[in-house]
Design a protein around this motif. Structure first.
Motif, PDB file in Angstrom:
ATOM      1  N   MET A   8       0.853  -1.386  -0.112  1.00 33.30           N
ATOM      2  CA  MET A   8      -0.144   0.074   0.059  1.00 33.30           C
ATOM      3  C   MET A   8       0.863   1.550  -0.001  1.00 33.30           C
ATOM      4  O   MET A   8       0.541   2.327  -0.480  1.00 33.30           O
ATOM      5  CB  MET A   8      -0.974  -0.016   1.202  1.00 33.30           C
ATOM      6  N   GLU A   9       2.163   1.028   0.531  1.00 32.81           N
ATOM      7  CA  GLU A   9       3.168   2.384   0.438  1.00 32.81           C
ATOM      8  C   GLU A   9       3.021   2.723  -0.661  1.00 32.81           C
ATOM      9  O   GLU A   9       3.535   3.843  -1.185  1.00 32.81           O
ATOM     10  CB  GLU A   9       4.188   2.167   1.385  1.00 32.81           C
ATOM     11  N   LYS A  10       3.577   1.762  -1.563  1.00 28.88           N
ATOM     12  CA  LYS A  10       3.973   2.017  -3.126  1.00 28.88           C
ATOM     13  C   LYS A  10       2.890   2.679  -3.830  1.00 28.88           C
ATOM     14  O   LYS A  10       2.890   3.778  -4.645  1.00 28.88           O
ATOM     15  CB  LYS A  10       4.306   0.720  -3.690  1.00 28.88           C
ATOM     16  N   GLU A  11       1.365   2.463  -3.342  1.00 28.75           N
ATOM     17  CA  GLU A  11       0.355   2.827  -4.121  1.00 28.75           C
ATOM     18  C   GLU A  11       0.145   4.121  -3.643  1.00 28.75           C
ATOM     19  O   GLU A  11      -0.067   5.371  -4.480  1.00 28.75           O
ATOM     20  CB  GLU A  11      -0.728   2.104  -4.154  1.00 28.75           C
ATOM     21  N   VAL A  12       0.209   4.465  -2.541  1.00 27.26           N
ATOM     22  CA  VAL A  12      -0.086   5.646  -1.519  1.00 27.26           C
ATOM     23  C   VAL A  12       1.059   6.632  -1.769  1.00 27.26           C
ATOM     24  O   VAL A  12       0.757   7.872  -2.024  1.00 27.26           O
ATOM     25  CB  VAL A  12      -0.536   5.479  -0.201  1.00 27.26           C
ATOM     26  N   GLY A  13       2.193   6.253  -2.031  1.00 32.84           N
ATOM     27  CA  GLY A  13       3.331   7.147  -1.683  1.00 32.84           C
ATOM     28  C   GLY A  13       3.656   8.021  -0.368  1.00 32.84           C
ATOM     29  O   GLY A  13       4.017   8.988  -0.312  1.00 32.84           O
ATOM     30  N   GLY A  29     -15.572  26.274   3.508  1.00 30.76           N
ATOM     31  CA  GLY A  29     -14.407  26.568   2.725  1.00 30.76           C
ATOM     32  C   GLY A  29     -13.469  25.399   2.556  1.00 30.76           C
ATOM     33  O   GLY A  29     -12.382  25.517   2.307  1.00 30.76           O
ATOM     34  N   SER A  30     -13.751  24.185   2.728  1.00 34.92           N
ATOM     35  CA  SER A  30     -12.736  22.944   2.936  1.00 34.92           C
ATOM     36  C   SER A  30     -13.322  21.999   1.858  1.00 34.92           C
ATOM     37  O   SER A  30     -14.745  21.916   1.610  1.00 34.92           O
ATOM     38  CB  SER A  30     -12.794  22.301   4.135  1.00 34.92           C
ATOM     39  N   PRO A  31     -12.872  21.325   1.147  1.00 38.06           N
ATOM     40  CA  PRO A  31     -13.244  20.315   0.210  1.00 38.06           C
ATOM     41  C   PRO A  31     -13.881  19.279   0.641  1.00 38.06           C
ATOM     42  O   PRO A  31     -13.702  18.835   1.987  1.00 38.06           O
ATOM     43  CB  PRO A  31     -11.808  20.007  -0.786  1.00 38.06           C
ATOM     44  N   LEU A  32     -14.515  18.455   0.120  1.00 34.52           N
ATOM     45  CA  LEU A  32     -15.285  17.174   0.906  1.00 34.52           C
ATOM     46  C   LEU A  32     -15.171  15.829  -0.146  1.00 34.52           C
ATOM     47  O   LEU A  32     -15.050  16.220  -1.366  1.00 34.52           O
ATOM     48  CB  LEU A  32     -17.064  17.582   0.635  1.00 34.52           C
ATOM     49  N   LEU A  33     -15.214  15.018   0.648  1.00 31.83           N
ATOM     50  CA  LEU A  33     -14.777  13.754  -0.002  1.00 31.83           C
ATOM     51  C   LEU A  33     -16.196  12.998  -0.130  1.00 31.83           C
ATOM     52  O   LEU A  33     -16.745  12.901   1.136  1.00 31.83           O
ATOM     53  CB  LEU A  33     -13.771  12.777   0.672  1.00 31.83           C
ATOM     54  N   TYR A  40     -20.522  12.118   3.127  1.00 38.97           N
ATOM     55  CA  TYR A  40     -19.900  13.230   2.853  1.00 38.97           C
ATOM     56  C   TYR A  40     -18.986  13.580   4.085  1.00 38.97           C
ATOM     57  O   TYR A  40     -19.404  13.414   5.304  1.00 38.97           O
ATOM     58  CB  TYR A  40     -20.718  14.586   2.778  1.00 38.97           C
ATOM     59  N   PHE A  41     -17.553  13.481   3.624  1.00 34.91           N
ATOM     60  CA  PHE A  41     -16.576  13.767   4.714  1.00 34.91           C
ATOM     61  C   PHE A  41     -15.801  15.157   4.504  1.00 34.91           C
ATOM     62  O   PHE A  41     -15.403  15.126   3.256  1.00 34.91           O
ATOM     63  CB  PHE A  41     -15.564  12.391   4.683  1.00 34.91           C
ATOM     64  N   SER A  42     -15.319  15.645   5.647  1.00 38.30           N
ATOM     65  CA  SER A  42     -14.187  16.556   5.381  1.00 38.30           C
ATOM     66  C   SER A  42     -13.058  16.233   6.388  1.00 38.30           C
ATOM     67  O   SER A  42     -13.409  15.793   7.611  1.00 38.30           O
ATOM     68  CB  SER A  42     -14.698  17.957   5.525  1.00 38.30           C
ATOM     69  N   PHE A  43     -11.796  16.644   6.073  1.00 37.96           N
ATOM     70  CA  PHE A  43     -10.804  16.153   6.748  1.00 37.96           C
ATOM     71  C   PHE A  43      -9.687  17.322   7.235  1.00 37.96           C
ATOM     72  O   PHE A  43      -9.740  18.368   6.131  1.00 37.96           O
ATOM     73  CB  PHE A  43      -9.952  15.074   6.189  1.00 37.96           C
ATOM     74  N   VAL A  76      -3.613  14.091   2.414  1.00 36.98           N
ATOM     75  CA  VAL A  76      -3.173  12.881   2.727  1.00 36.98           C
ATOM     76  C   VAL A  76      -4.339  11.888   3.095  1.00 36.98           C
ATOM     77  O   VAL A  76      -4.272  10.725   2.213  1.00 36.98           O
ATOM     78  CB  VAL A  76      -2.562  13.040   3.983  1.00 36.98           C
ATOM     79  N   ALA A  77      -5.396  12.242   3.321  1.00 32.81           N
ATOM     80  CA  ALA A  77      -6.638  11.300   3.604  1.00 32.81           C
ATOM     81  C   ALA A  77      -7.272  10.781   2.369  1.00 32.81           C
ATOM     82  O   ALA A  77      -7.457   9.694   1.954  1.00 32.81           O
ATOM     83  CB  ALA A  77      -7.744  11.775   4.392  1.00 32.81           C
ATOM     84  N   CYS A  78      -7.526  11.770   1.330  1.00 38.09           N
ATOM     85  CA  CYS A  78      -7.861  11.538  -0.113  1.00 38.09           C
ATOM     86  C   CYS A  78      -7.114  10.628  -0.738  1.00 38.09           C
ATOM     87  O   CYS A  78      -7.583   9.519  -1.413  1.00 38.09           O
ATOM     88  CB  CYS A  78      -8.011  13.007  -0.763  1.00 38.09           C
ATOM     89  N   ARG A  79      -5.843  10.795  -0.783  1.00 40.50           N
ATOM     90  CA  ARG A  79      -5.095   9.765  -1.440  1.00 40.50           C
ATOM     91  C   ARG A  79      -4.918   8.566  -0.797  1.00 40.50           C
ATOM     92  O   ARG A  79      -4.739   7.687  -1.752  1.00 40.50           O
ATOM     93  CB  ARG A  79      -3.386  10.586  -1.500  1.00 40.50           C
ATOM     94  N   ILE A  80      -4.882   8.225   0.392  1.00 35.89           N
ATOM     95  CA  ILE A  80      -4.799   7.004   0.871  1.00 35.89           C
ATOM     96  C   ILE A  80      -6.366   6.131   0.797  1.00 35.89           C
ATOM     97  O   ILE A  80      -6.130   5.134   0.151  1.00 35.89           O
ATOM     98  CB  ILE A  80      -4.645   7.138   2.293  1.00 35.89           C
TER      99      ILE A  80
END
Length: 857
Positions: A509-514, A599-603, A631-634, A639-643
């Motif tokens: 997973m580290e290779k995929e997430v970076g 003012g924050s993006p949503l996932l 709907y989640f905001s972080f 980082v959360a979105c990429r993982i």
């Protein structure tokens, strides 16, 4: 081993329930909260309830014993499934060398010796047992038990009223719900305690003895949701129940032999036992062919052969000649017809038998030897399977699907209660499976469409290894539910990598997430498993502080593991927790910052239709297709979105793609930087493949109109399966170079394609006005390895007499170098070759149709 009281013929008739709601409900006394009047009234009516229950026993069975009453309940049509565990947690989960029926009698029979011994151990006094009585509908038994629990250091002796009710009793499985009310303890009128006893049969032991499993869970119900001391009450009840039922388990261990859970889940022992029970093909053939049709046909064949040997050659009569002997009477004609029909029936039976034995195919019983997760399914038997049409029996076989792999059982002949006793093993899997899909089919020949007799989905997250080791699965579907069909399975999920499995998974997973992913401590993993009720093999990968956007925003934590996405929050003592599987996710969308999102993006996580219904109360909306949206905001959104995106893509890869990813050993990445101002001209010399060439029966200007962003372009793209098609206007970058951008999403009805598409197009004229060259760089999103490549298209549109010629070329630009890019390049080119032909066939029809409309007008 049972003690002398159990082995003598007098089985200690037990009632249930450990009388003490808890020996120690609270560690501290607090001020009493306001007494709930409804709870006070319900408690004051309990004596009336007792008398009513005594009076409402069915007249015909008023003198029946406890065993006779249960037998009556077994004989009734009991459609209730085994209830789910209560939310408080598990107090006891243990197996015993005692049948489930005997264990139920030990706990709940009137005047149980086990109850008396337990009361002596716990210091319980003034025990009064009401009789077991039928409810008003005559479908369930219940009774009232009152007693005085012993005093502790924290509270004085208090009276407890306990109502016990059978939720399920079918002779093999029992479920009893006990509700405890104790108004004399501090705040006792504001809550009640529930205990759920679930007794299920375990696998047969090698000695021939029966076994059973006891699973005891508890829950706490508050009549006043605003009780300020809720957390203290819950902690006191939990501690008291734990101490009380430790004494319960110890006393039970003295009366029955306790089985180690590893004994019940011993894969080798169980499979070895099943092999001795398996029926050979010869025995099955003898059972199948030992029928009147076969016997009468054999008799007729022998009879005719003997007749032929005894008869002398006769002279030719009528239209007979040498080599042709016709029937000489109508009786002979009828006899020949019957004989032919009999032979045909026998031939069909033999062919059906051979085809059915070959149906299980080469995947039956495959043994996996490599490292990873190994799933083994032992198919024991089926019960009350439905039959198709007017036939009273069917030819059932079972198909199991897990992580893209399928295993099929053999076909059983003309039965609704088949006995398989077969073992099917799946190939090793890198990741632990989440669900096992089971479907039962009716076999009707190799070239016929098999009809479904029922289906089921088994979640590995909702069943313990002990439950999976001996599981009766009710089937879904109209036919299965009307027949109450069930399958008996024994399922074993093993990991032969041991502790290295978690580290290897995190490395991948580290290779995929970076990003570096740290191994969580055993304590944190254990807390995570208990929080969501997960099996021991589930491990935590990452967690984030987040806000769940609903009508009212709720702050909590989002937990990510190999199989689930879970959310947990607590607000003023009210807990909110849910989880859903990675496989349940249909799409993940990022919404840009807005005023509504502070003012924050949503996932936005969108689940597939009909999935994740247990987490429905956490969803903000449900779209027109019935899909739930979360709907989640972080705080650390990127980082959360990429993982999350990387884990979702990895979890949804096909087995072939996972195999290719496993072969990738190079960590170096070679990037080809594309400049926004001119990414295509720098790559002019690369080799391209022509995928389309045609002379089109209209002018070049009509062809160029396809790329003008007008109504014609939208209509063509919508017909070719592009949803939400959006395009910008052409903008000049240089005197002879224009640029525009477009985006769309592939429809589900488009074969081979899925996900979203963003494109950049550059348009430049050919010298002397002879045509146009249009270059397009396409980026795919939401597909495996989409960040490894871009697709470059080149459209050449030139004048040719009164028509135009169109040539289309394609190539794949690799921005991350991998060892398997040759395979992926070939796949991409071939799929887009077909795609381009479909689009331009639709374009030709639309242009010709517009010409006809213009001529008509």
């Amino acid at each position: 081993m049972c003690n002398s009281r159990l082995t003598c013929g007098k089985m200690p008739e037990g009632k249930n329930l450990m009388k003490s709601i808890t020996k120690k409900l609270f560690h501290k006394n607090g001020e009493n909260t306001r007494i709930n009047e409804a709870s006070r009234a319900s408690y004051s009516e309990l004596p009336c309830v007792v008398s009513d229950l005594e009076d409402c026993c069915m007249d015909d069975n008023s003198s029946s014993s406890f065993e006779e009453a249960l037998e009556i309940m077994w004989s009734k049509d009991n459609e209730h499934e085994m209830p789910k565990n209560l939310r408080g947690g598990i107090l006891i989960n243990q197996a015993y060398a005692l049948s489930s029926n005997d264990l139920n009698t030990l706990f709940f029979a009137p005047n149980s010796q086990f109850r008396k011994d337990l009361a002596e151990v716990q210091g319980t006094t003034d025990i009064q047992e009401g009789p077991w009585a039928w409810n008003s509908g005559g479908t369930s038994l219940s009774r009232i038990v009152t007693y005085k629990m012993a005093a502790t250091k924290s509270i004085k002796s208090a009276k407890v009223t306990e109502e016990q009710k059978y939720m399920k009793a079918n002779g093999r499985e029992f479920a009893v719900l006990a509700t405890l009310i104790s108004p004399d303890v501090p705040h006792g009128n504001s809550f009640n305690v529930e205990l759920l006893y679930k007794i299920t049969p375990g696998p047969d032991l090698s000695s021939g003895e029966e076994s059973s499993c006891l699973l005891l869970s508890w829950g706490l119900n508050f009549s006043n949701q605003s009780t300020m001391l809720r957390g203290m009450i819950e902690g006191g009840v939990r501690q008291g129940l734990k101490e009380s039922y430790n004494q319960f388990a110890n006393l039970l261990a003295q009366n029955t032999r306790v089985l180690n859970s590893s004994y019940l889940t011993d894969k080798d022992h169980t499979l070895a036992y099943l092999e001795t029970e398996n029926q050979s093909d010869w025995e099955l053939a003898r059972e199948y062919f030992w029928k009147l049709t076969i016997l009468t046909t054999i008799f007729m064949v022998v009879y005719v052969l003997v007749h032929i040997l005894l008869c002398k050659p006769s002279e030719f009569e009528g239209l007979e000649f040498n080599g042709l002997d016709l029937p000489d009477s109508f009786a002979e004609l009828v006899t020949c017809g019957i004989f032919v029909v009999q032979l045909k029936n026998v031939y069909n039976m033999v062919a059906h038998f051979v085809q059915a034995r070959l149906q299980r195919g080469g995947d039956h019983g495959i043994k996996a030897h490599s490292d990873g997760w190994i799933l083994t399914v032992a198919l024991i038997e089926g019960s009350n399977l439905a039959s198709m049409g007017s036939s009273k029996s069917s030819y059932p076989y079972v198909a199991f699907t897990c992580n893209g792999q399928t295993r099929t059982s053999s076909v059983q002949f003309q039965t609704c209660d088949p006995q398989w006793i077969e073992v099917l093993e799946f190939d090793t899997m890198e990741e632990p499976p989440s669900v096992l899909d089971v479907e039962v089919y009716d076999f009707d020949g190799p070239f016929e469409l098999a009809a479904s007799l029922g289906y089921a989905e088994i979640s590995f997250l909702k069943h313990s290894s002990t439950e999976l080791a001996d599981l009766w699965v009710p089937l879904e579907g109209k036919l299965a539910q009307s027949s109450k069909s069930k399958l008996h399975l024994r399922i074993f999920l093993d990991n032969n990598k041991g502790g290295d499995a978690v580290r290897e998974y995190l490395t991948k997973m580290e290779k995929e997430v970076g990003k570096k992913l740290n191994l969580r401590s055993p304590h944190k993993n254990s807390t995570f498993q208990k929080l969501f009720g997960l099996p021991p093999e589930e491990f935590l990968i990452s967690d984030f502080t987040c806000h769940l956007k609903r009508k009212m925003s709720l702050q909590g934590r989002l937990f990510l593991s190999a199989r689930i996405v879970g959310f947990y929050a607590t607000l003023f003592g009210h807990k909110t927790k849910f989880y859903f599987l990675w496989e349940d996710i249909d799409d993940i969308v990022v919404l840009p910052p807005s005023l509504a999102s502070m003012g924050s993006p949503l996932l936005v996580i969108i689940l597939k239709k009909g999935r994740g219904l247990d987490a429905k109360y956490g969803a903000k909306t449900q779209d027109e297709e019935g899909r739930l949206k979360f709907y989640f905001s972080f705080g650390s959104f990127s980082v959360a979105c990429r993982i999350i995106m990387s884990m979702w893509r990895t979890r949804n890869l096909t087995p072939e793609q996972k195999a290719q990813l496993a072969e990738e050993q190079e960590d170096q990445e070679s990037f080809v930087m594309l400049d926004n101002s001119g990414p295509i001209q720098d790559l002019e010399d690369a080799k391209m493949t022509r995928v389309y060439s045609a002379e089109l029966p209209f002018t070049m200007n009509s062809m160029v109109e396809i790329f003008d962003g007008g109504r014609l372009e939208h209509r063509i793209m919508e017909q070719s399966g592009c949803l939400n098609y959006s395009v910008t206007a052409w903008q000049s970058l240089k005197p002879d170079l224009q640029e525009r951008r477009l985006s769309y999403k592939f429809s589900r009805h488009v074969p081979f394609f899925f996900g979203e598409v963003t494109c950049t197009q550059h348009r430049s004229p050919i010298a002397n006005g002879g045509g146009w060259i249009l270059d397009e760089v396409m980026a795919l999103h939401g597909v495996p390895f989409c960040d490894h490549f871009r697709i470059h298209f080149r459209y050449q549109i030139v004048k040719y007499r009164n028509t135009c010629k169109c040539n289309i070329y394609i190539r794949v630009i690799w921005i991350k170098i991998t060892k398997f890019q040759q395979t992926l390049t070939h796949n991409i080119i071939e799929k887009f070759r077909l795609r381009v032909k479909e689009i331009y066939a639709a374009a030709e029809k639309e242009i010709m149709f517009s010409f006809e409309e213009d001529n008509t007008s």
